[in-house]
Motif scaffolding. Structure first.
Motif, short mmCIF file in Angstrom:
data_model
loop_
_atom_site.label_atom_id
_atom_site.label_comp_id
_atom_site.label_asym_id
_atom_site.label_seq_id
_atom_site.Cartn_x
_atom_site.Cartn_y
_atom_site.Cartn_z
N ILE A 137 53.77 47.60 36.66
CA ILE A 137 55.23 47.23 36.31
C ILE A 137 55.86 48.72 36.21
CG2 ILE A 137 57.44 46.16 35.71
CD1 ILE A 137 55.76 43.67 36.39
N SER A 138 55.29 49.16 34.74
CA SER A 138 56.08 50.17 33.79
C SER A 138 55.89 51.40 34.78
CB SER A 138 54.92 50.33 32.77
OG SER A 138 55.49 51.49 32.08
N LEU A 139 54.77 51.71 35.54
CA LEU A 139 54.60 53.07 36.33
C LEU A 139 55.57 53.02 37.53
CD1 LEU A 139 50.60 53.21 36.58
CD2 LEU A 139 52.27 54.75 35.40
N LEU A 140 55.99 51.72 38.14
CA LEU A 140 57.22 51.56 39.17
C LEU A 140 58.39 51.78 38.54
CD1 LEU A 140 55.59 48.80 41.10
CD2 LEU A 140 55.75 51.17 41.95
N GLN A 141 58.48 51.47 37.38
CA GLN A 141 59.88 51.57 36.88
C GLN A 141 60.07 53.12 36.40
OE1 GLN A 141 59.60 48.74 33.43
NE2 GLN A 141 60.69 47.04 34.66
N THR A 142 58.99 53.67 35.91
CA THR A 142 59.16 55.11 35.48
C THR A 142 59.46 56.11 36.86
OG1 THR A 142 57.67 54.80 33.64
CG2 THR A 142 57.87 57.05 34.53
N SER A 143 58.89 55.67 37.95
CA SER A 143 59.08 56.19 39.10
C SER A 143 60.59 55.89 39.66
CB SER A 143 58.22 55.76 40.31
OG SER A 143 58.52 56.18 41.49
N GLN A 145 63.21 55.49 37.74
CA GLN A 145 63.94 56.19 36.90
C GLN A 145 63.88 57.86 36.92
OE1 GLN A 145 62.37 55.18 32.75
NE2 GLN A 145 63.31 53.03 33.06
N ASN A 146 62.62 58.19 37.33
CA ASN A 146 62.45 59.79 37.32
C ASN A 146 62.79 60.32 38.86
OD1 ASN A 146 61.75 59.85 34.79
ND2 ASN A 146 59.42 59.88 35.32
N ASN A 147 62.51 59.39 39.87
CA ASN A 147 62.71 59.93 41.12
C ASN A 147 63.45 58.98 41.77
OD1 ASN A 147 60.59 61.74 40.47
ND2 ASN A 147 59.21 60.28 40.94
#
Length: 219
Positions: A137-143, A145-147
């Motif tokens: 979930i954290s990786l998808l949230q980072t994606s 936010q960044n992209n």
């Protein structure tokens, strides 16, 4: 009666290097006005003063300049060309030992993290499942936010998970799932898989399969 000629042997790189090391380690006593390092001129004069072999023989040893000669002794001599005149310093071994010790500590810390990570993923551990789920979930949230994109391909997900977790692969098999898709399907309250992409569900109702997911992205 013939007089025997005394022919001195030519200097060797190692012998000159040892002499320079000795000069730099003891120059404070011989040159009280110099407290830190020697200029190249001071080094040459000190070499000639201490040894009766003449000037410092860097050319005889195949070097065009004294600077290049000293730069070849990185384990013993540290050159500072930002100073004027340029100076050379004795490279203290304790600093090298400290650097090596720091590398060993960093390696041990990395290994320890790997072992801690492995201990988390014992078969049937609910704690491990939660850790993996939160990571994804954290990786998808980072994606997002960044992209501005709340999805990743399965390959991207595996790669980013490994980078985040000490090069460990995404452990779906250790958690009892035959495929990564099966693991992600068990997280369908937060994650949806479609066409080998996983999407973060950011709306409480979640996107339906085949539906455009852009309207579910968080602003």
């Amino acid at each position: 009666m013939a007089t025997a000629l005394c022919i001195s042997s030519p200097p060797t790189y190692d012998s000159v290097k040892d002499r320079i090391k000795y000069i730099l380690s003891t120059h404070v006593n011989s040159l009280p006005t110099t407290t830190d390092g020697l200029t190249l001129t001071e080094l040459c004069k000190e070499y000639e003063r201490r040894y009766d072999t003449g000037e410092l023989p860097y050319r005889e040893l195949g070097f065009e300049t004294l600077t290049r000669f000293l730069s070849s002794m990185k384990d013993v001599v540290r050159m500072d060309l930002t100073e004027w005149p340029a100076k050379c310093y004795l490279r203290i071994k304790t600093n090298e030992q400290t650097e090596k010790r720091a590398k060993v500590v960093a390696h041990d810390t990395h290994s320890s993290r790997k072992e801690d990570y492995k201990r988390q993923f014992k078969s049937g551990s609910s704690v491990a499942y939660t850790v993996v789920k939160n990571n994804i979930i954290s990786l998808l949230q980072t994606s997002l936010q960044n992209n501005n994109n709340s999805s990743l391909t399965l390959t991207e997900l595996c790669h980013q998970y490994s980078n985040k977790n000490s090069s460990q692969p995404l452990p779906y098999e250790q958690l009892g799932y035959s495929t990564l898709e099966d693991l992600l399907e068990s997280m369908r309250n937060r994650i949806r898989v479609d066409n080998r992409r996983c999407y973060l569900i950011t709306n409480k109702n979640g996107p339906k399969k085949g539906e455009n997911t852009s309207k579910y992205r968080e602003d």
